[in-house]
Design an enzyme around this catalytic site. Sequence first.
Site, short mmCIF file in Angstrom:
data_model
loop_
_atom_site.label_atom_id
_atom_site.label_comp_id
_atom_site.label_asym_id
_atom_site.label_seq_id
_atom_site.Cartn_x
_atom_site.Cartn_y
_atom_site.Cartn_z
N VAL A 70 0.74 -1.08 0.14
CA VAL A 70 0.13 0.10 -0.09
C VAL A 70 1.05 1.27 0.13
O VAL A 70 1.23 1.78 1.02
CB VAL A 70 -0.84 0.02 1.18
CG1 VAL A 70 -1.89 1.08 1.33
CG2 VAL A 70 -1.87 -1.31 1.23
N GLY A 97 3.92 2.18 -1.66
CA GLY A 97 5.44 2.07 -1.81
C GLY A 97 6.04 2.72 -0.48
O GLY A 97 5.64 1.84 0.38
N LYS A 146 -5.16 -1.84 -3.22
CA LYS A 146 -4.73 -1.16 -1.86
C LYS A 146 -5.58 -0.71 -1.00
O LYS A 146 -5.42 -1.19 0.27
CB LYS A 146 -3.90 -0.04 -2.37
CG LYS A 146 -2.51 -0.34 -3.07
CD LYS A 146 -2.02 0.75 -3.87
CE LYS A 146 -0.55 0.56 -4.63
NZ LYS A 146 -0.36 1.47 -5.69
N1 HSE Z 1 1.93 0.23 -10.24
C1 HSE Z 1 1.70 0.98 -9.06
C2 HSE Z 1 1.62 2.48 -9.11
C3 HSE Z 1 2.98 0.38 -8.30
O1 HSE Z 1 1.54 3.00 -10.18
O2 HSE Z 1 1.22 3.20 -8.08
C4 HSE Z 1 2.59 0.48 -6.76
O3 HSE Z 1 1.80 -0.36 -6.41
#
Ligand code: HSE
Length: 317
Positions: free
Chosen positions: A133, A135, A205
Amino acid sequence: MKLAVLGAGAVGRSVAELAGDYGHTVTALADSSGAVVDADGIDVDAVLAAKEADGTVGSARPETALEAEYDALIEATPTTLGDAEPGFGHVEAALERDRHVVLANKGPVAERYADVRALERESAGEVLFEATVGGAMPVLSTIDDFDPEHITAARGVLNGTANFILSRMAAEGLGYEHVLAEAQDLGVAEADPTFDVEGTDAALKCVIVANVLAGERREYTLDDATVEGISSIPGSALELAQEDGRTIRLIGEVADGDVRVGPRLVPENAALSVSGTRNIVQLETEHAGRLNISGRGAGGPETASAVLADVGRLPEA
Ligand code: HSE
């Protein structure tokens, strides 16, 4: 700790590269076609150079990484929906060996949260998943520290790719397809970028946050979420919003037992109006108002730093 890393995409590679800086040893690294295993620690630079040259990290079967010597399994294979396999099976295999699991893969905790928790109860291993959730942002650990019982709602910008696309379209007047290609070049988009632009990734998320907030009371999956993406937003809608001092953001929300994701108009100077790949999560607390957590929500080193923070939270065997 000894770490076995499954997945050698942007996140798995960064975990392997940064693990030494956090005092850990990588004893196995696997991608979808091969693995390299060494109980004394693999030579990460050499293995990643081999992947660059040959397309795989090594010649051993990928499953050998699961059988390796490790304290924590880092599951960084691509997120899958439904039965969340093969990620879920990897979690199960590690817990059956009483090993810890740190997830960057959202599938197991978004689609099979109760099953993961049931396996964890039977194991001496723990499962942590901060990296799933937002990064680098400490969203789940903040919820945990604060106590989920005293958080009434959560909302925010939870997809860096969608936010990058919306910000670039608004600021530069660029077309959707062009900006999506830029986001893919940055390495923030999912393996399947429709997950990003159709709102699935943000919804996963939110589902994970909903599961953490609900604890044992209720299990959420993607089926419980109402989801709308950004792929059909025309540049003209962003221009119109701008004339009115507003912009459009893909907002995810967990409130009153519902999970919703969709494009929303927000004032240009509002906290939710983060730009580029930045994310923000607002937690509404029962007694202390709103907490804002903002930062880099996507990217290899950013997400790896959340994985390695989780590893630091695990008890030593
Ligand atoms: N693809 C996702 C984003 C990466 O762009 O937020 C992180 O989950």
